[in-house]
Design a protein around this motif. Sequence first.
Motif, short mmCIF file in Angstrom:
data_model
loop_
_atom_site.label_atom_id
_atom_site.label_comp_id
_atom_site.label_asym_id
_atom_site.label_seq_id
_atom_site.Cartn_x
_atom_site.Cartn_y
_atom_site.Cartn_z
N PRO A 10 0.82 -1.22 0.00
CA PRO A 10 0.00 0.00 0.00
C PRO A 10 0.85 1.26 0.00
O PRO A 10 0.87 2.02 0.95
CB PRO A 10 -0.82 -0.13 1.28
CG PRO A 10 0.03 -0.94 2.19
CD PRO A 10 0.84 -1.86 1.32
N THR A 11 1.56 1.47 -1.10
CA THR A 11 2.46 2.62 -1.18
C THR A 11 1.97 3.60 -2.23
O THR A 11 2.66 4.56 -2.56
CB THR A 11 3.88 2.16 -1.57
OG1 THR A 11 3.77 1.41 -2.78
CG2 THR A 11 4.49 1.28 -0.50
N GLY A 12 0.79 3.37 -2.77
CA GLY A 12 0.27 4.28 -3.78
C GLY A 12 -1.14 3.87 -4.12
O GLY A 12 -1.79 3.14 -3.38
N LYS A 13 -1.58 4.35 -5.27
CA LYS A 13 -2.95 4.09 -5.68
C LYS A 13 -3.07 2.70 -6.31
O LYS A 13 -2.08 2.11 -6.72
CB LYS A 13 -3.38 5.12 -6.72
CG LYS A 13 -3.08 6.55 -6.33
CD LYS A 13 -4.11 7.06 -5.37
CE LYS A 13 -3.99 8.56 -5.19
NZ LYS A 13 -4.73 9.04 -4.05
N LEU A 14 -4.31 2.27 -6.42
CA LEU A 14 -4.59 1.05 -7.17
C LEU A 14 -4.63 1.46 -8.65
O LEU A 14 -5.44 2.29 -9.03
CB LEU A 14 -5.95 0.49 -6.72
CG LEU A 14 -6.39 -0.85 -7.28
CD1 LEU A 14 -5.48 -1.96 -6.78
CD2 LEU A 14 -7.82 -1.16 -6.87
N HIS A 15 -3.73 0.90 -9.46
CA HIS A 15 -3.71 1.32 -10.86
C HIS A 15 -4.00 0.14 -11.79
O HIS A 15 -4.19 -0.99 -11.32
CB HIS A 15 -2.38 1.99 -11.21
CG HIS A 15 -1.19 1.20 -10.77
ND1 HIS A 15 -0.76 0.08 -11.44
CD2 HIS A 15 -0.37 1.34 -9.70
CE1 HIS A 15 0.28 -0.42 -10.82
NE2 HIS A 15 0.54 0.32 -9.75
N ILE A 16 -4.02 0.41 -13.07
CA ILE A 16 -4.42 -0.61 -14.04
C ILE A 16 -3.65 -1.91 -13.88
O ILE A 16 -4.21 -2.99 -13.86
CB ILE A 16 -4.24 -0.07 -15.48
CG1 ILE A 16 -5.24 1.03 -15.74
CG2 ILE A 16 -4.43 -1.18 -16.50
CD1 ILE A 16 -5.17 1.59 -17.12
N GLY A 17 -2.33 -1.79 -13.73
CA GLY A 17 -1.50 -2.99 -13.62
C GLY A 17 -1.86 -3.82 -12.41
O GLY A 17 -1.99 -5.05 -12.50
N SER A 18 -2.06 -3.17 -11.28
CA SER A 18 -2.39 -3.95 -10.09
C SER A 18 -3.82 -4.50 -10.15
O SER A 18 -4.09 -5.60 -9.68
CB SER A 18 -2.11 -3.17 -8.81
OG SER A 18 -2.54 -1.85 -8.90
N VAL A 19 -4.71 -3.74 -10.76
CA VAL A 19 -6.08 -4.26 -10.91
C VAL A 19 -6.05 -5.54 -11.74
O VAL A 19 -6.74 -6.52 -11.45
CB VAL A 19 -7.02 -3.22 -11.58
CG1 VAL A 19 -8.33 -3.88 -11.98
CG2 VAL A 19 -7.28 -2.05 -10.65
N ARG A 20 -5.19 -5.54 -12.75
CA ARG A 20 -5.13 -6.73 -13.60
C ARG A 20 -4.68 -7.95 -12.80
O ARG A 20 -5.25 -9.03 -12.92
CB ARG A 20 -4.19 -6.48 -14.79
CG ARG A 20 -4.21 -7.64 -15.76
CD ARG A 20 -3.26 -7.40 -16.90
NE ARG A 20 -1.90 -7.26 -16.43
CZ ARG A 20 -0.84 -7.43 -17.20
NH1 ARG A 20 -0.99 -7.74 -18.47
NH2 ARG A 20 0.37 -7.28 -16.73
N THR A 21 -3.65 -7.79 -11.99
CA THR A 21 -3.19 -8.90 -11.16
C THR A 21 -4.31 -9.37 -10.23
O THR A 21 -4.53 -10.57 -10.06
CB THR A 21 -2.00 -8.45 -10.28
OG1 THR A 21 -1.12 -7.69 -11.08
CG2 THR A 21 -1.29 -9.62 -9.70
N ALA A 22 -5.00 -8.40 -9.64
CA ALA A 22 -6.11 -8.75 -8.74
C ALA A 22 -7.21 -9.48 -9.51
O ALA A 22 -7.72 -10.50 -9.06
CB ALA A 22 -6.66 -7.48 -8.08
#
Length: 467
Positions: A10-22
């Motif tokens: 949790p060091t920044g926003k949720l962005h496209i790349g991390s949403v994809r992994t999720a």
Amino acid sequence: MVKTRFAPSPTGKLHIGSVRTALYSWLFAERNKGVFVLRFEDTDFERSSESSVEGILNGLRWLGLKWNEGPYFQSKRLQYYIDIIDSMIQSGQAYKCYCSSIRLGKLRKSQILKGEKPRYDGKCRDNTIDYCNDISYVVRFRNPKKGKVIFHDSVRGEIIFSNKELDDLIILRSNGIPTYNFCVVIDDRDMKITHVIRGEDHINNTPRQINILKSLGADIPIYAHVSMIKENNGKKLSKRNNVIDIMEYYREGYLPEAILNCILRLGWSYGNKEIFSVDEMKKLFTLKGLSKSSSCFNIKKLLWLNHYYINKLPVEYIAKCLKYHFQIEKIDISEGPVLTEIIKIICNRCNTLKEIVHLSRFFYQEFDFVNNEVTRTHLNIKNIIILKEIINIIKNVSIWNVDNLSKLVKLLSIKLDICLSRIFMTIRFAITGSLISPSIDTTMYFLGKNRVLFRIKKAINYIEKIN
Ligand code: GLU
Ligand code: ZN
């Protein structure tokens, strides 16, 4: 049982790349009737923040990526990790390294000068003196010196690392905080994670993590390292798109269905199929469909998908999603036509929810004419006759329906011998304040008799005042 996890730092926003992994981790669990775990890797205290945790939770909730377990926080398990590290020191699986940063700096420099890959040289590996806590130290994992780490990546196939390449990884920092690579391993083991789906930037961590898992006698999960996302021009995902908060798309008027569909296709395919409802994704998602090559993020495609879902999903649902956007624009829709009816007549022109709000504003809110070129073109002395006539017509309309209104406007065109398009545009501009609206009969119908009369009178007054 399949168990996946999404493990953001949790060091920044949720962005496209991390949403994809999720998304991939969630879909894979859903598809296999497994469990999806949410775990915050927040041991980097300087960079982690509560607001980032909140942001990530909000983003996941908005997109409907429901976790079955957690959220866990690594920061709450620190003593537990430290106890394990202590027992690893006892058993010789790990050791204390007392090397100063000056020494390590020099070592690094000389290795680079010799053209070698910089890495720890193992000086303290066989150290038998324990300075207890008198001198600052880190704890390193005793990585095997020989042999190879071989694993089968679900995206890339067989991957081999030679142990010679891997130095003895720090698992406890000198400040007493365990490192990322160590906590991941302990958590993946404890939480019985069967499939680790994450970005390819983690590939170099995997052999190190496997070695620690092996040394602890733990099962090795299956790994799938997904490729990077690129811009449409083939370049690395731009800073903007890479760090842009997923909630920004919410604020811009995108639907979660469109976002998920778009992100799903960034690195996963099923034949040539482009459109996937969430139910379809859950049914069809397999690791086999993950692609080795990097994929492109294209905002035009996202807009196209958003348009598709705005028109495809039930209007009642779209109306619900619009609530936030009307609020932001301070538009009160309680007085005025039923929103679902308005959505039906304008959604075909709209790519975003924000556009729906802009195109329907005049149904709910009064406006003033601004003295500019466009206004002068439509509201002028020559056109005042149209407006005066339409007032009489409307006052006497017996039945207020689209057909009747349509006929009356056409009759007016004949009576005044003015072309229909001029009649349309004059009325349109007078009652909507803009040049874009649904057909004039439908627009009048939904605005209602009183509002139409009020606005046409207002337009007449305007013309008279200006001249
Ligand atoms: N916390 C890591 C990150 O945000 C992910 C770790 C993992 O998936 O193993 O990059
Ligand atoms: Zn050392």
